[in-house]
Design an enzyme around this catalytic site. Structure first.
Site, short mmCIF file in Angstrom:
data_model
loop_
_atom_site.label_atom_id
_atom_site.label_comp_id
_atom_site.label_asym_id
_atom_site.label_seq_id
_atom_site.Cartn_x
_atom_site.Cartn_y
_atom_site.Cartn_z
N ASN A 132 -6.26 9.17 -3.41
CA ASN A 132 -7.14 8.27 -2.65
C ASN A 132 -7.88 9.12 -1.62
O ASN A 132 -7.30 9.52 -0.62
CB ASN A 132 -6.29 7.19 -1.96
CG ASN A 132 -7.10 6.36 -0.98
OD1 ASN A 132 -8.33 6.34 -1.05
ND2 ASN A 132 -6.42 5.68 -0.07
N LYS B 238 -10.23 8.28 0.33
CA LYS B 238 -10.68 7.54 1.52
C LYS B 238 -12.15 7.88 1.82
O LYS B 238 -12.93 8.05 0.90
CB LYS B 238 -9.77 7.85 2.71
CG LYS B 238 -8.29 7.73 2.36
CD LYS B 238 -7.40 7.76 3.56
CE LYS B 238 -5.95 7.81 3.11
NZ LYS B 238 -5.03 7.34 4.12
N HIS C 24 -5.14 -1.81 -0.10
CA HIS C 24 -4.69 -0.68 0.73
C HIS C 24 -4.54 -1.17 2.17
O HIS C 24 -5.33 -1.97 2.65
CB HIS C 24 -5.70 0.46 0.65
CG HIS C 24 -5.17 1.73 1.23
ND1 HIS C 24 -5.11 1.96 2.58
CD2 HIS C 24 -4.61 2.82 0.63
CE1 HIS C 24 -4.56 3.16 2.80
NE2 HIS C 24 -4.24 3.69 1.63
N GLU D 37 -5.22 0.12 4.91
CA GLU D 37 -6.39 0.34 5.78
C GLU D 37 -7.41 -0.78 5.57
O GLU D 37 -8.09 -1.18 6.51
CB GLU D 37 -6.98 1.74 5.51
CG GLU D 37 -6.10 2.82 6.10
CD GLU D 37 -6.21 4.18 5.44
OE1 GLU D 37 -7.16 4.43 4.67
OE2 GLU D 37 -5.30 5.01 5.67
N GLU E 201 3.56 1.42 -0.31
CA GLU E 201 3.06 2.30 0.74
C GLU E 201 3.46 1.74 2.11
O GLU E 201 2.71 0.95 2.70
CB GLU E 201 1.54 2.39 0.67
CG GLU E 201 1.02 3.00 -0.61
CD GLU E 201 -0.28 3.74 -0.37
OE1 GLU E 201 -0.32 4.92 -0.69
OE2 GLU E 201 -1.23 3.14 0.17
N GLY F 234 -0.40 8.75 6.28
CA GLY F 234 -1.14 9.69 7.11
C GLY F 234 -0.41 10.11 8.36
O GLY F 234 -0.98 10.71 9.26
N SER G 224 2.49 9.99 2.95
CA SER G 224 2.80 11.39 3.30
C SER G 224 3.50 12.13 2.16
O SER G 224 4.41 12.93 2.40
CB SER G 224 3.63 11.44 4.59
OG SER G 224 2.88 10.90 5.67
C1 PEP Z 1 -2.87 6.61 1.18
O1 PEP Z 1 -3.93 6.67 1.76
O2 PEP Z 1 -2.70 5.78 0.27
C2 PEP Z 1 -1.80 7.54 1.56
C3 PEP Z 1 -0.62 7.39 1.05
O3 PEP Z 1 -2.13 8.53 2.48
P1 PEP Z 1 -1.25 9.83 2.84
O4 PEP Z 1 -0.80 10.43 1.55
O5 PEP Z 1 -2.20 10.71 3.60
O6 PEP Z 1 -0.11 9.35 3.67
#
Ligand code: PEP
Length: 256
Positions: free
Chosen positions: A9, A11, A94, A96, A166, A172, A213
């Protein structure tokens, strides 16, 4: 056996030119790993270029969101037919988008059904906040989000759906859920909810990713868990070397 699926992803990172250059460098690195499905999800404006650059590579392309209407006066939005031919997958729900764009469970459900109606495969993200986690509400929150997202989706469509656990507190932040916790939520809550909704045989066929992460050095640990079928990756998907190492680790852990 469920084919592992790793989706990057991106973003709001990478211009069109950067995205195209990235996948041109990535494709040869992944050519040997045909047992793992690799998907990149660039920004909308880079979809066409990335799609063209990846033709014949075996690497899939996903969008990061969509609207549920086929067209209309919805300034800034992208309709499902606009993604046809450009994206095979689409990330929906997601955290976000839930947090910054005000997406509700009801909107996410409409998006899932719209994506399926246009032949797009949803990657549905679910996750609890730190407060909910600390209050012991993880199973209730995740089970509720899965049921809401899939309301009205029939069993026949479940082979076209990927779910991603998630935890919001792990995205992040560098604070990942342990592989045991991820396995517990994915196997104990998400797959169990799918079993209640669709029966064991359908539930066993659905791929469920962990996200939060994920890095090359912890990937193998997650992928060694029986119910974790891949990862939805933000930060570590933005560097060719890291992304390639994620795929290598997944292939090794699953023996494919
Ligand atoms: C994501 O944006 O779905 C995500 C898991 O980000 P990160 O791997 O940076 O934690």
């Amino acid at each position: 056996m469920r084919k592992p699926i790793i989706a990057g992803n991106w973003k709001m990172y990478k211009t069109h030119a950067e995205s195209v250059a990235f996948v041109k460098e990535l494709a040869p690195r992944l050519a040997a790993y045909t047992g793992v499905e690799s998907v990149v999800c660039p920004t909308f404006v880079a979809l066409a270029g990335v799609c063209e650059a990846l033709k014949g590579s075996g690497i899939g392309v996903g969008a990061q969101n969509l609207h549920w209407e086929a067209q209309g006066a919805f300034t800034s939005q992208i309709a499902p037919p606009m993604l046809q031919g450009l994206a095979e997958y689409v990330i929906i729900g997601h955290s976000e988008c839930r947090a910054y764009l005000g997406e509700t469970d009801e909107m996410i459900n409409k998006k899932v059904k719209a994506a399926l109606a246009y032949g797009l495969k949803p990657i549905i993200a679910v996750g609890e906040s730190l407060t909910q986690n600390e209050a012991g509400q993880t199973a209730a929150v995740i089970g509720g989000q899965v049921r809401a997202a899939l309301d009205g989706v029939d069993a026949a469509n479940m082979t076209n759906i990927v779910l991603a656990y998630e935890p919001i507190w792990a995205i992040g932040t560098g604070k990942n859920a342990s592989s045991a916790i991820a396995q517990d939520v994915i196997g104990g809550t998400i797959r169990k909810t799918l079993t209640e909704l669709y029966g064991n045989s359908v539930a066993q066929g659905v791929r469920i990713q962990y996200g939060g992460s994920v890095k090359p050095d912890n990937m193998q640990d997650y992928m060694s868990q029986p119910d974790i079928d891949g990862a939805l990756v933000g930060g570590a998907s933005l560097k060719v070397d890291d992304f390639a190492k994620l795929i290598e680790a997944a292939a090794k852990a699953k023996g494919v």
